[in-house]
Design a protein around this motif. Sequence first.
Motif, PDB file in Angstrom:
ATOM      1  N   SER A  30     -11.170 -10.921  -7.686  1.00  0.00           N
ATOM      2  CA  SER A  30     -11.567 -11.048  -6.282  1.00  0.00           C
ATOM      3  C   SER A  30     -10.693 -12.024  -5.504  1.00  0.00           C
ATOM      4  N   SER A  31      -9.830 -12.767  -6.181  1.00  0.00           N
ATOM      5  CA  SER A  31      -8.924 -13.702  -5.512  1.00  0.00           C
ATOM      6  C   SER A  31      -7.535 -13.113  -5.295  1.00  0.00           C
ATOM      7  N   TYR A  32      -7.322 -11.933  -5.808  1.00  0.00           N
ATOM      8  CA  TYR A  32      -5.994 -11.331  -5.804  1.00  0.00           C
ATOM      9  C   TYR A  32      -5.880 -10.208  -4.783  1.00  0.00           C
ATOM     10  N   ALA A  33      -4.758 -10.221  -4.038  1.00  0.00           N
ATOM     11  CA  ALA A  33      -4.388  -9.031  -3.277  1.00  0.00           C
ATOM     12  C   ALA A  33      -3.939  -7.969  -4.278  1.00  0.00           C
ATOM     13  N   MET A  34      -4.376  -6.753  -4.043  1.00  0.00           N
ATOM     14  CA  MET A  34      -4.021  -5.663  -4.949  1.00  0.00           C
ATOM     15  C   MET A  34      -3.216  -4.614  -4.181  1.00  0.00           C
ATOM     16  N   SER A  35      -2.292  -4.017  -4.868  1.00  0.00           N
ATOM     17  CA  SER A  35      -1.450  -3.024  -4.222  1.00  0.00           C
ATOM     18  C   SER A  35      -1.133  -1.884  -5.171  1.00  0.00           C
ATOM     19  N   TRP A  36      -0.735  -0.793  -4.573  1.00  0.00           N
ATOM     20  CA  TRP A  36      -0.239   0.371  -5.304  1.00  0.00           C
ATOM     21  C   TRP A  36       1.230   0.572  -4.939  1.00  0.00           C
ATOM     22  N   TYR A  37       2.029   0.773  -5.952  1.00  0.00           N
ATOM     23  CA  TYR A  37       3.437   1.108  -5.802  1.00  0.00           C
ATOM     24  C   TYR A  37       3.663   2.471  -6.465  1.00  0.00           C
ATOM     25  N   ARG A  38       4.797   3.047  -6.153  1.00  0.00           N
ATOM     26  CA  ARG A  38       5.187   4.270  -6.849  1.00  0.00           C
ATOM     27  C   ARG A  38       6.691   4.280  -7.056  1.00  0.00           C
ATOM     28  N   GLN A  39       7.087   5.007  -8.096  1.00  0.00           N
ATOM     29  CA  GLN A  39       8.503   5.141  -8.400  1.00  0.00           C
ATOM     30  C   GLN A  39       8.786   6.576  -8.823  1.00  0.00           C
ATOM     31  N   ALA A  40       9.614   7.225  -8.031  1.00  0.00           N
ATOM     32  CA  ALA A  40      10.032   8.590  -8.338  1.00  0.00           C
ATOM     33  C   ALA A  40      11.308   8.532  -9.165  1.00  0.00           C
ATOM     34  N   PRO A  41      11.608   9.585  -9.904  1.00  0.00           N
ATOM     35  CA  PRO A  41      12.828   9.588 -10.731  1.00  0.00           C
ATOM     36  C   PRO A  41      14.065   9.323  -9.893  1.00  0.00           C
ATOM     37  N   GLY A  42      14.882   8.369 -10.346  1.00  0.00           N
ATOM     38  CA  GLY A  42      16.118   8.062  -9.651  1.00  0.00           C
ATOM     39  C   GLY A  42      15.971   7.242  -8.393  1.00  0.00           C
ATOM     40  N   ARG A  45      11.292   1.506  -6.958  1.00  0.00           N
ATOM     41  CA  ARG A  45       9.848   1.385  -6.791  1.00  0.00           C
ATOM     42  C   ARG A  45       9.543   0.973  -5.356  1.00  0.00           C
ATOM     43  N   GLU A  46       8.532   1.623  -4.744  1.00  0.00           N
ATOM     44  CA  GLU A  46       8.211   1.326  -3.357  1.00  0.00           C
ATOM     45  C   GLU A  46       6.728   1.039  -3.192  1.00  0.00           C
ATOM     46  N   LEU A  47       6.431   0.187  -2.225  1.00  0.00           N
ATOM     47  CA  LEU A  47       5.050  -0.145  -1.911  1.00  0.00           C
ATOM     48  C   LEU A  47       4.385   1.029  -1.204  1.00  0.00           C
ATOM     49  N   VAL A  48       3.195   1.378  -1.664  1.00  0.00           N
ATOM     50  CA  VAL A  48       2.431   2.461  -1.049  1.00  0.00           C
ATOM     51  C   VAL A  48       1.314   1.911  -0.167  1.00  0.00           C
ATOM     52  N   ALA A  49       0.544   0.971  -0.724  1.00  0.00           N
ATOM     53  CA  ALA A  49      -0.593   0.420   0.019  1.00  0.00           C
ATOM     54  C   ALA A  49      -0.969  -0.919  -0.589  1.00  0.00           C
ATOM     55  N   ILE A  50      -1.557  -1.777   0.258  1.00  0.00           N
ATOM     56  CA  ILE A  50      -1.973  -3.099  -0.201  1.00  0.00           C
ATOM     57  C   ILE A  50      -3.308  -3.443   0.441  1.00  0.00           C
ATOM     58  N   ILE A  51      -4.142  -4.161  -0.307  1.00  0.00           N
ATOM     59  CA  ILE A  51      -5.458  -4.552   0.199  1.00  0.00           C
ATOM     60  C   ILE A  51      -5.672  -6.025  -0.102  1.00  0.00           C
ATOM     61  N   SER A  52      -6.254  -6.729   0.852  1.00  0.00           N
ATOM     62  CA  SER A  52      -6.489  -8.164   0.704  1.00  0.00           C
ATOM     63  C   SER A  52      -7.595  -8.425  -0.315  1.00  0.00           C
ATOM     64  N   TYR A  60      -0.341   0.233   4.837  1.00  0.00           N
ATOM     65  CA  TYR A  60       0.175   1.428   4.169  1.00  0.00           C
ATOM     66  C   TYR A  60       1.633   1.664   4.524  1.00  0.00           C
ATOM     67  N   ALA A  61       2.333   2.294   3.612  1.00  0.00           N
ATOM     68  CA  ALA A  61       3.658   2.791   3.933  1.00  0.00           C
ATOM     69  C   ALA A  61       3.513   3.898   4.970  1.00  0.00           C
ATOM     70  N   GLU A  62       4.514   4.000   5.842  1.00  0.00           N
ATOM     71  CA  GLU A  62       4.458   5.020   6.892  1.00  0.00           C
ATOM     72  C   GLU A  62       4.312   6.421   6.306  1.00  0.00           C
ATOM     73  N   SER A  63       4.909   6.636   5.174  1.00  0.00           N
ATOM     74  CA  SER A  63       4.924   7.982   4.581  1.00  0.00           C
ATOM     75  C   SER A  63       3.551   8.445   4.097  1.00  0.00           C
ATOM     76  N   VAL A  64       2.597   7.511   3.948  1.00  0.00           N
ATOM     77  CA  VAL A  64       1.285   7.895   3.432  1.00  0.00           C
ATOM     78  C   VAL A  64       0.155   7.620   4.419  1.00  0.00           C
ATOM     79  N   LYS A  65       0.471   7.023   5.552  1.00  0.00           N
ATOM     80  CA  LYS A  65      -0.567   6.709   6.536  1.00  0.00           C
ATOM     81  C   LYS A  65      -1.312   7.968   6.966  1.00  0.00           C
ATOM     82  N   GLY A  66      -2.636   7.851   7.000  1.00  0.00           N
ATOM     83  CA  GLY A  66      -3.468   8.985   7.386  1.00  0.00           C
ATOM     84  C   GLY A  66      -3.793   9.927   6.248  1.00  0.00           C
ATOM     85  N   ARG A  67      -3.132   9.758   5.103  1.00  0.00           N
ATOM     86  CA  ARG A  67      -3.391  10.625   3.946  1.00  0.00           C
ATOM     87  C   ARG A  67      -3.976   9.846   2.763  1.00  0.00           C
ATOM     88  N   PHE A  68      -3.545   8.611   2.593  1.00  0.00           N
ATOM     89  CA  PHE A  68      -3.986   7.789   1.462  1.00  0.00           C
ATOM     90  C   PHE A  68      -4.912   6.685   1.963  1.00  0.00           C
TER      91      PHE A  68
END
Length: 118
Positions: A30-42, A45-52, A60-68
Amino acid sequence: QVQLVESGGGLVQPGGSLRLSCAASGFTFSSYAMSWYRQAPGKERELVAIISPAGYTKNYAESVKGRFTISRDNAKNTVYLQMNSLKPEDTAVYYCKGAWAYSPTVYWGQGTQVTVSS
């Protein structure tokens, strides 16, 4: 012992949905910010979303806004990523990460594969 264990990945058709989970143990979740990253082949690694830590702030990353949607349940020490309207370009290994504002130490999960294909 710190553990972050992702689950929920798999194969889904374009337009489909998946919900990833990341169960944490060994630290004060409960003291940690948590995030999701992803890495595609080649690719890097990029940040997808983060929560306080309390869950009030989300970004959110622009590429996933409104979907994730990122969410967390501090009573269950779990962070989630709801992924809707999935596209082939969302195919990647998805990782969760925990970070505390007062320490450079970060924790990573082992990753879960998401494949979007018809």
